[in-house]
Every structure is written in structure tokens, then in C-alpha cells.
Design an enzyme around this catalytic site. Structure first.
Site, short mmCIF file in Angstrom:
data_model
loop_
_atom_site.label_atom_id
_atom_site.label_comp_id
_atom_site.label_asym_id
_atom_site.label_seq_id
_atom_site.Cartn_x
_atom_site.Cartn_y
_atom_site.Cartn_z
N GLU A 103 5.57 -1.73 -0.82
CA GLU A 103 5.27 -0.51 -0.34
C GLU A 103 5.91 -0.21 0.96
OE1 GLU A 103 1.00 0.05 0.08
OE2 GLU A 103 0.29 -0.87 -1.70
N HIS A 166 0.59 2.83 0.01
CA HIS A 166 1.74 3.43 0.32
C HIS A 166 2.43 4.10 -0.90
CE1 HIS A 166 0.92 1.84 4.09
NE2 HIS A 166 1.47 2.67 4.76
N LYS A 193 -6.36 4.36 4.46
CA LYS A 193 -5.40 4.81 4.86
C LYS A 193 -4.55 5.13 3.62
CE LYS A 193 -0.65 4.35 6.80
NZ LYS A 193 0.26 3.44 7.37
#
Length: 273
Positions: A103, A166, A193
Site C-alpha cells: 500500500e 490505500h 480511512k
């Protein structure tokens, strides 16, 4: 495992660490520290404390890249935690993050070693203080058992969890991003997130729309970022589209598209809805 950690206000759906309340009003600015040794780390910490940021992120994967052995890396990391906490002072929250190579991180680390590092930092063993860490980032795509163990350890020690994802290649569709953020919360993340890579302006709009959709759940704070120069607008319009924090720099950044913390603070204030 309790339904809610002690630092999450279920009435207002915010998460509070060291007096910093995520999810209420102005988005928090998070400044990453990417120093490769202790001197560089502390110099960056000094620069970060001169910015408006109240949350400082230590990128563990960027620290001591000369040490290939995971146990050696863990030992020097633990030794640096006390001095770093002292340098930040009592008013700034410390987020510890090990970004894996999958990521966008800088060093390989086995899943087992990753879990051991994060749980040792959470518990404060050999760190010189029990309250050195305020938040911990765990990538929710890692092995399920490791994620659950880190979340459980953080809850037992009163530390907030950022569950992260991510995408360094592109931007998923809105439904997928919403599903990821909601799934992270179900896994126990206090602050889900997602950070994605836009290939067009419409990708940025898709990320912002997904953020707004999740914010309308009223389930708690989250962070949504579109990376790179193309996605820079997402870093300063966080409040409008429901994101509780943004990442900005005090020198070298940790991801593409990060802007200077002072500039971000000014733009956030100008753009407040």
C-alpha cells in the site's frame, strides 16, 4: 471485546485522543514524520510542532531503512518512541503507522512482524511511558487475525484505531469505497480511512461523493483522500465532504499530493462551509 472503546463518544459519534476530537467541526491536520534516523526524526518533529497540526504521524516503515532484520528494526523503533513523545509535548497526539509495500510503504515486513511491532508500541513496553502512542494505523487488508489482534490490543490500552486502505493504482467505484469504509468500522476501526489514486477529475468527484455518503451514516469520523496533484483539492475540502482529517507536510511528505500544513490550515479556514 467491548462495543465501543472508551475514547469514542457514542452520543456525538466523535473520537477523542489527547484532547483532539475527530469528527466535530474543522478537520484535523496530520503531519507525517519520515526521518530515517533518530536525529532526522526529532528534527522533523520540531518542525511539525511549529505548524497548526495537532496530530503527528510517525511513519515507521521510513525509519532506519538500513536495518533489514525486523527484530532489530523493532528495537530501535521502541528506543526512539520515548524521545519522540517528549519532543512532541503533551498537546499533540501521536499516530504510529507502518505502511506496507502493498500500500505504498518503503520496506518489506512479514504480517507476523507487523503485528508484533504495533502491539508492542501500543502496550508501551520498553518505551519509557505508557501513554506514548495515541492512535495506531492498521491496514485492514492485512491478515484478518493480525488486524483483529491489533484492534483488540488498542482497545484494551485506550488507543484509537485508524483502519486504512490505500489504492496506489486507481480509484474504485463509489459503491466499493463506501463498502470499504463501512467494513473498516465493522472491524473495529474508530476512524476508517481510504486513500486512492485518481486518473481523472471525475475520480476525485467519486471519492468525495463516497466520503459524503459515509458521513451521512452518522456512524463516526472517517478520512477520505484522493492522492496526487490531481486529488489535492480533496485535502482542503475535507469538511464539506465529511472527512475528519487531512494530511499535510512540514518538510518532506509521505504521499503524493500533500501540501504544506500552514497552507492547508489557511485554505481549510477559507473554505469552511
Amino acid at each position: 471485546m467491548p462495543d465501543q472503546p472508551s475514547n469514542v463518544d457514542v452520543r456525538r459519534r466523535t473520537a477523542t485522543v489527547r484532547g483532539v476530537e475527530f469528527g466535530r467541526g474543522r478537520p484535523e491536520i496530520i503531519v507525517p514524520l519520515v526521518g530515517d534516523d533518530l536525529d532526522a526524526l526529532l528534527a522533523q518533529a520540531e518542525a511539525a510542532t511549529a505548524t497548526p497540526a495537532r496530530v503527528i504521524e510517525w511513519r515507521l516503515d521510513r525509519f532506519r531503512p538500513d536495518l533489514e532484520d525486523a527484530e532489530d528494526h523493532r528495537e530501535v523503533t521502541l528506543a526512539a518512541l520515548g524521545p519522540l513523545r517528549a519532543a512532541l509535548g503533551a498537546d499533540r497526539a501521536l499516530l504510529v503507522t507502518f505502511r506496507t509495500t502493498a500500500e505504498g510503504g518503503r520496506r518489506p515486513y512479514s504480517t507476523r512482524a507487523l503485528g508484533a511491532l504495533l502491539e508492542t508500541l501500543i502496550s508501551g513496553r520498553r518505551a519509557g511511558t505508557q501513554s506514548a502512542v495515541d492512535l495506531v494505523d492498521i491496514e485492514t487488508a492485512r491478515e484478518e487475525g493480525v488486524v483483529a489482534s491489533v484492534v483488540d490490543s488498542a482497545r484494551r490500552h485506550g488507543i484509537a484505531v485508524i483502519g486504512s486502505h490505500h489504492d496506489m493504482e486507481g480509484t474504485p467505484d463509489e459503491e466499493t469505497m463506501v463498502r470499504i469504509l463501512r467494513g473498516q468500522r465493522r472491524l473495529g476501526a474508530d476512524i476508517p480511512k481510504i486513500a486512492v489514486t485518481p486518473r481523472s477529475a471525475r475520480d476525485v468527484l467519486t471519492l468525495l461523493s463516497a466520503s459524503l455518503t459515509v458521513a451521512e451514516d452518522l456512524a463516526g469520523p472517517h478520512i477520505a483522500v484522493s492522492m496526487g496533484t490531481l486529488g489535492a483539492s480533496s485535502r482542503v475540502t475535507a469538511e464539506t465532504f465529511g472527512s475528519a482529517a487531512t494530511f499535510a507536510t512540514a518538510g518532506e511528505g509521505s504521499a503524493p499530493g500533500q501540501l504544506a500544513a500552514g497552507d492547508v490550515a489557511g485554505m481549510i479556514e477559507l473554505l469552511r462551509p
